[in-house]
Design an enzyme around this catalytic site. Sequence first.
Site, PDB file in Angstrom:
ATOM      1  N   CYS A   5     -68.309 129.057 -56.347  1.00 55.27           N
ATOM      2  CA  CYS A   5     -69.238 128.982 -55.222  1.00 55.27           C
ATOM      3  C   CYS A   5     -69.486 127.526 -54.839  1.00 55.27           C
ATOM      4  O   CYS A   5     -69.664 126.672 -55.698  1.00 55.27           O
ATOM      5  CB  CYS A   5     -70.562 129.656 -55.576  1.00 55.27           C
ATOM      6  SG  CYS A   5     -70.510 131.447 -55.478  1.00 55.27           S
ATOM      7  N   HIS A   6     -69.511 127.269 -53.524  1.00 56.13           N
ATOM      8  CA  HIS A   6     -69.733 125.912 -53.044  1.00 56.13           C
ATOM      9  C   HIS A   6     -71.228 125.586 -53.018  1.00 56.13           C
ATOM     10  O   HIS A   6     -72.045 126.447 -52.677  1.00 56.13           O
ATOM     11  CB  HIS A   6     -69.181 125.772 -51.624  1.00 56.13           C
ATOM     12  CG  HIS A   6     -67.695 125.923 -51.531  1.00 56.13           C
ATOM     13  ND1 HIS A   6     -67.081 127.156 -51.536  1.00 56.13           N
ATOM     14  CD2 HIS A   6     -66.704 124.994 -51.445  1.00 56.13           C
ATOM     15  CE1 HIS A   6     -65.763 126.980 -51.450  1.00 56.13           C
ATOM     16  NE2 HIS A   6     -65.507 125.685 -51.398  1.00 56.13           N
TER      17      HIS A   6
ATOM     18  N   GLU B 229     -74.831 134.200 -53.095  1.00 56.59           N
ATOM     19  CA  GLU B 229     -76.168 133.651 -53.341  1.00 56.59           C
ATOM     20  C   GLU B 229     -77.230 134.749 -53.270  1.00 56.59           C
ATOM     21  O   GLU B 229     -78.153 134.794 -54.102  1.00 56.59           O
ATOM     22  CB  GLU B 229     -76.476 132.555 -52.317  1.00 56.59           C
ATOM     23  CG  GLU B 229     -75.795 131.230 -52.574  1.00 56.59           C
ATOM     24  CD  GLU B 229     -74.321 131.216 -52.237  1.00 56.59           C
ATOM     25  OE1 GLU B 229     -73.645 130.227 -52.583  1.00 56.59           O
ATOM     26  OE2 GLU B 229     -73.820 132.191 -51.622  1.00 56.59           O
TER      27      GLU B 229
ATOM     28  N   ASP C  62     -87.415 141.387 -68.070  1.00 53.87           N
ATOM     29  CA  ASP C  62     -87.982 140.571 -69.142  1.00 53.87           C
ATOM     30  C   ASP C  62     -89.505 140.691 -69.200  1.00 53.87           C
ATOM     31  O   ASP C  62     -90.089 140.743 -70.296  1.00 53.87           O
ATOM     32  CB  ASP C  62     -87.585 139.115 -68.938  1.00 53.87           C
ATOM     33  CG  ASP C  62     -88.165 138.201 -69.996  1.00 53.87           C
ATOM     34  OD1 ASP C  62     -87.770 138.356 -71.167  1.00 53.87           O
ATOM     35  OD2 ASP C  62     -89.011 137.356 -69.650  1.00 53.87           O
TER      36      ASP C  62
END
Length: 305
Positions: free
Chosen positions: A63-64, A99, A113
């Site tokens: 990924c950029h 993203e 969590d």
Amino acid sequence: MVDITHKVTTLRTAKAQAIVQVSSEETIAAVVENRVPKGNVFEMAKVAGLFAVKNTHITIPDCHPLPVEYTAVEYEIDGLEIRIFITVKTVYKTGVEVEAMHGASVIALTMYDMLKPIDKGIVIREIGLVEKKGGKSSFKDKTPKTIQAAIIVCSDSISKGIKEDRAGKVIVDKLRSHNVEVSSYEVIPDELELIRSRALELSEKNQLVIFTGGTGLSARDVTPEALEPILERRIPGIEEAIRSYGQKMMPYAMLSRSVAGTIGDSVILALPGSTNGAKESMDAVFPHLLHVFSILKGANHDSVG
């Protein structure tokens, strides 16, 4: 990493989702009423998602790094399911779907969590892309199915066989990659009247006529002078896009005198004669330029966002 230097910058949007399924209504009530011991689940998970979106390129190798210009997180509760939706926007050369999915997955993991001390039966599922906009797929099938193009290389040296044409072949390859039919390809010398007559003749048979060469500032560079008087309407935005894109690649692009306009329903382009100049000019305006043919046929301008 994949080379994206040839791509143009556009507004790109992606929306992703994830589902966190708990095992009891008591868990849902604790989340809604903010009674989870580790804190506010919705807010903590949202913050984690924002950080995840911004740092996707650190986690996912290919990924950029890109400017994240907007991120929004929404939640929906349906029975024992907490549905997560995250929208990401950027103005850049590549999309933000990874993203968005990365953000959705981290939000879900953060919820897991935070809730595991009070619920041992939590399941994360259906992480995926809901929609994306702004890339190549946003511009597909919005132009006429058949577009014919003629390519003319303007060069004294190539017409005499002294040099080999590469720029014209780059243009042909680019057009074919976008399903444009190349009806003719020819090489002619830098003669003003010949360039002008070929433009008039070929515009009657083709929707697109592209000249390459003769756009510089030497004495024999006369392609703009040949074409400008016969163009019925100029398209300055195409000219600006070509020069702006080229200037980002190399400083001499500002010296090119690329031309764009129409003769009847045919679009006429005059591009640089160098191989890189021709390639970068085509990258700057394709496939988006093809939308002009829908407009010339009377389509609504709003048909493309």
